[in-house]
Design a protein around this motif. Structure first.
Motif, PDB file in Angstrom:
ATOM      1  N   PRO A  78       0.603   5.420   0.422  1.00  0.00           N
ATOM      2  CA  PRO A  78      -0.305   6.466   0.901  1.00  0.00           C
ATOM      3  C   PRO A  78      -0.344   7.677  -0.027  1.00  0.00           C
ATOM      4  O   PRO A  78       0.416   7.771  -0.994  1.00  0.00           O
ATOM      5  N   VAL A 127       2.060   6.535   7.028  1.00  0.00           N
ATOM      6  CA  VAL A 127       1.333   5.258   7.021  1.00  0.00           C
ATOM      7  C   VAL A 127       0.488   5.057   8.268  1.00  0.00           C
ATOM      8  O   VAL A 127      -0.503   4.322   8.244  1.00  0.00           O
ATOM      9  N   TYR A 154      -3.280   5.066   8.219  1.00  0.00           N
ATOM     10  CA  TYR A 154      -4.007   3.974   7.572  1.00  0.00           C
ATOM     11  C   TYR A 154      -4.100   2.716   8.445  1.00  0.00           C
ATOM     12  O   TYR A 154      -4.427   1.643   7.939  1.00  0.00           O
ATOM     13  N   PHE A 178       0.830  -1.199   0.000  1.00  0.00           N
ATOM     14  CA  PHE A 178       0.000   0.000   0.000  1.00  0.00           C
ATOM     15  C   PHE A 178       0.866   1.252   0.000  1.00  0.00           C
ATOM     16  O   PHE A 178       1.821   1.364   0.783  1.00  0.00           O
ATOM     17  N   ALA A 227       2.385  -1.299   4.323  1.00  0.00           N
ATOM     18  CA  ALA A 227       2.172   0.090   3.922  1.00  0.00           C
ATOM     19  C   ALA A 227       3.504   0.805   4.080  1.00  0.00           C
ATOM     20  O   ALA A 227       4.134   0.733   5.145  1.00  0.00           O
ATOM     21  N   ILE A 267      -5.620  -0.809   7.147  1.00  0.00           N
ATOM     22  CA  ILE A 267      -4.745  -1.977   6.964  1.00  0.00           C
ATOM     23  C   ILE A 267      -5.236  -3.156   7.797  1.00  0.00           C
ATOM     24  O   ILE A 267      -5.311  -4.296   7.311  1.00  0.00           O
TER      25      ILE A 267
END
Length: 312
Positions: free
Chosen positions: A45, A51, A54, A43, A73, A58
């Motif tokens: 951002p 990160v 998130y 992932f 991430a 996640i």
């Protein structure tokens, strides 16, 4: 959704924070490792590229994939708590190269295929990564994507003007740093008013920890400036047509970064690509509230499951 939120909160495997070196740059990762991974989700951002925003997304995605995927991430260079890079500024292109180095050195030996997921400018980054990635990368999912400058957006014009002025960038960054040295109770009140009452405790804490620092805000604004320069060009329609069965896009109804006009343009240019218009009313910054994080995680999990089920 409230019942689902409570259930997930009880069963989630927590994401863990890790620092690693990517091309000599300290890089923040948020990870969940599966006990029996069938695939890996990477992932990327948006901007700010923090990160920690998130975490809810996640963890929800991991659960909705039934623990079958390991998820990583990766944060942007210098969008970090500590000024590891001593005030250096990093462009959009620098951030793309950084992510490619991560795949090359950290993910080359992972089991199973790799799915790229990107949010906002992270969607643009994942498309650029997809162009250069090894065969192991098989799918790219773009969430509320920022793919081209929106001339109809006054907010984008304001950000571009601020980012283009060294004086304004320094002044805004200095003001953020000033807020960062105030008592936490005072900064939390200011940040909460800016984020809105629906924002999660995670988003509030992350904003106070990361974005009230000079080096972070300078890098956020510099990256934004280089985004506007690069995204003045049209998206790479030829590549999207080539990979149309390996890409998916999620747009929102009221999103100046990924406007309806871009949704329609993609539909016209690449008619068979997987396009979805979210009508639940979640904001572009979906990661800042738990309901948005869970809804988007559910959508991404379904895209991954569907792609896997048809034999890709």
């Amino acid at each position: 959704m409230d019942q689902e939120t409570r259930l997930l909160a009880k069963t989630r495997r927590p994401a863990t924070h890790r620092l690693c070196n990517v091309s000599s740059h300290k890089t923040e990762l948020l990870e969940i490792h599966s006990d029996d991974p069938k695939l890996h989700v990477l992932f990327v951002p948006g901007n700010p590229g923090v990160v920690a925003y998130y975490k809810d997304f996640i963890e929800s995605l991991y659960e909705m994939l039934g623990g079958s995927a390991s998820i990583t991430a990766i944060g942007h260079i210098s969008h970090t708590k500590k000024n590891w890079d001593c005030g250096r500024l990093f462009s959009l292109q620098d951030q793309i190269e950084h992510k490619m180095e991560f795949i090359k050195h950290e993910l080359q030996n992972v089991e199973g295929p790799i799915f790229l997921v990107g949010h906002s400018i992270g969607a643009y980054i994942t498309i650029e990564m997809f162009k250069r990635s090894p065969e192991k990368v098989i799918y790219c999912i773009c969430l509320y994507p920022f793919l081209a400058v929106n001339p109809e957006s006054p907010w984008q014009s304001k950000i571009r003007n601020m980012a283009a002025s060294p004086f304004m960038s320094a002044a805004i960054s200095s003001f953020a740093a000033f807020l960062g040295i105030l008592p936490r109770c005072a900064t939390k009140g200011i940040v909460m008013k800016h984020l809105g009452e629906s924002s999660s405790a995670t988003a509030l804490d992350v904003t106070c920890s990361y974005l009230l620092q000079y080096h972070t805000v300078r890098n956020v604004l510099f990256m934004a400036l280089t985004e506007f320069e690069k995204l003045s060009d049209a998206p790479d329609w030829e590549f999207m047509r080539l990979k149309q069965h390996q890409m998916a896009f999620l747009f929102g109804l009221d999103d100046h970064w990924g406007p309806i006009s871009m949704f329609k343009e993609i539909a016209n240019q690449v008619p068979n690509i997987n396009l979805y218009l979210e009508r639940e009313g979640h904001p572009h910054s979906f990661c800042c509230n738990e309901a948005g994080s869970i809804w988007v995680a559910h959508h991404v999990a379904n895209l991954i499951k569907n792609h896997k089920s048809i034999g890709h």
